[in-house]
Design an enzyme around this catalytic site. Structure first.
Site, PDB file in Angstrom:
ATOM      1  CE  LYS A   1      -4.290   0.572   2.590  1.00  0.00           C
ATOM      2  NZ  LYS A   1      -4.788   0.577   3.964  1.00  0.00           N
TER       3      LYS A   1
HETATM    4  C1  E4P Z   1      -8.257   1.312   3.953  1.00  0.00           C
HETATM    5  O1  E4P Z   1      -7.381   0.666   3.385  1.00  0.00           O
HETATM    6  C2  E4P Z   1      -8.044   2.026   5.209  1.00  0.00           C
HETATM    7  O2  E4P Z   1      -7.315   1.195   6.086  1.00  0.00           O
HETATM    8  C3  E4P Z   1      -9.317   2.366   5.929  1.00  0.00           C
HETATM    9  O3  E4P Z   1     -10.456   1.978   5.222  1.00  0.00           O
HETATM   10  C4  E4P Z   1      -9.359   3.734   6.523  1.00  0.00           C
HETATM   11  O4  E4P Z   1     -10.587   3.920   7.153  1.00  0.00           O
HETATM   12  P1  E4P Z   1     -10.872   5.093   8.236  1.00  0.00           P
HETATM   13  O5  E4P Z   1     -11.211   6.324   7.487  1.00  0.00           O
HETATM   14  O6  E4P Z   1     -12.035   4.565   9.012  1.00  0.00           O
HETATM   15  O7  E4P Z   1      -9.627   5.222   9.049  1.00  0.00           O
END
Ligand code: E4P
Length: 218
Positions: free
Chosen positions: A83
Site C-alpha cells: 500500500k
Molecule cells: C483502507 O485501506 C483504510 O485502512 C481504511 O479503510 C481507513 O478507514 P478510516 O477512514 O475509518 O480510518
C-alpha cells in the site's frame, strides 16, 4: 464484490475467516498502532492467516524508501499487496513495484483525478476513502460512482477498493455501483449479519418446536 476486512486484529481475522467471508485484508499504521503489538510480527501473521490479498502499508514517503520497504513487506507472503500513498513518489513506487511483479494498492484517494493517475501507474487497487469524505460534508459514494464510470470507459486492470466504510448502507451502495472490493471494519461486517426479524423469527421457530415437544401427541 470481494469483501476485505479492514483490521490488524488477529482474533477478528480468524473469526471471519472461519465463516468463510474474507477475500482479503487491508491494514494501515493506525490499525497496527491500535493493536499495540510488534507491527512486523502482526503483519507477517496476517499474511499467513489469509489466502487472499493482504494490503500492508509503507511508512516511507520517498521513492527509494517505499521500494525498499515494499520489497521487505512483500517477503511476508506472496499474497502481500504493498500500500502506497497517493503522492508523486507513491505513484513512481507503484510503477516500479508493479513492474517487479509486486502488486500495489494506492491509498488515500479522494478525487477522480487521483484514481485515474493510480490506474495509469498500474495499481492493482485504488482506494477511495468514502467515510472521510462524508465526514467533511462531501459525498464519498459519488466519488466511487464517478471512478467506476471512468474506469468502465477504458481497459484499466485496476480494481476499485471502497475504503473508509462506516456502515452497512455504504456496502449496499458500493455493490450497486459494481465496486470490485469493499474493505470493512469488523463492526460493519457484524452489522451486515443482523436483522431483528431474523432474531424474532428464529425465536418463534424454536419456541414452537419446544411447545411441540411438550404437547401430548395423539
Ligand atoms: C483502507 O485501506 C483504510 O485502512 C481504511 O479503510 C481507513 O478507514 P478510516 O477512514 O475509518 O480510518
Amino acid at each position: 464484490m470481494k469483501i476485505f476486512l479492514d483490521t490488524a486484529n488477529l482474533g477478528e481475522i480468524r473469526r471471519f475467516n472461519e465463516m468463510g467471508l474474507l477475500d482479503g485484508i487491508t491494514t494501515n499504521p493506525t490499525l497496527l498502532f491500535r493493536e499495540g503489538k510488534d507491527p512486523h510480527d502482526t503483519m507477517r501473521q496476517i499474511a499467513s492467516l489469509v489466502r487472499g490479498d493482504v494490503s500492508l502499508e509503507v511508512v516511507s514517503t520517498d521513492y527509494e524508501g517505499m521500494l525498499e520497504e515494499g520489497r521487505r513487506l512483500r517477503s511476508c507472503g506472496n499474497n502481500v499487496v504493498v500500500k502506497v500513498p497517493m503522492t508523486s513518489e507513491g505513484l513512481r513506487a507503484c510503477r516500479t513495484l508493479t513492474a517487479e511483479g509486486i502488486p500495489v494498492n494506492v491509498t488515500l484517494v479522494f478525487s477522480p483525478n487521483q484514481a485515474i493517475l493510480a490506474a495509469k501507474a498500474g495499481a492493482r487497487y485504488v482506494s477511495p476513502f468514502i467515510g472521510r469524505l462524508d465526514d467533511i460534508g462531501q459525498d464519498g459514494m459519488e466519488l466511487v460512482e464517478t471512478i467506476m464510470e471512468i474506469f468502465a470507459q477504458y481497459e484499466f486492470d485496476t480494481q476499485v477498493l471502497v475504503a473508509s466504510v462506516r456502515h452497512p448502507i455504504h456496502v449496499v451502495e458500493a455493490a450497486r455501483l459494481g465496486a470490485h472490493v469493499v474493505t470493512l471494519p469488523p463492526k460493519v461486517l457484524d452489522r451486515m449479519l443482523l436483522h431483528p426479524l431474523t432474531d424474532l423469527g428464529l425465536e418463534s421457530f424454536l419456541n414452537d418446536w419446544k411447545h411441540l415437544q411438550d404437547s401430548p401427541k395423539p
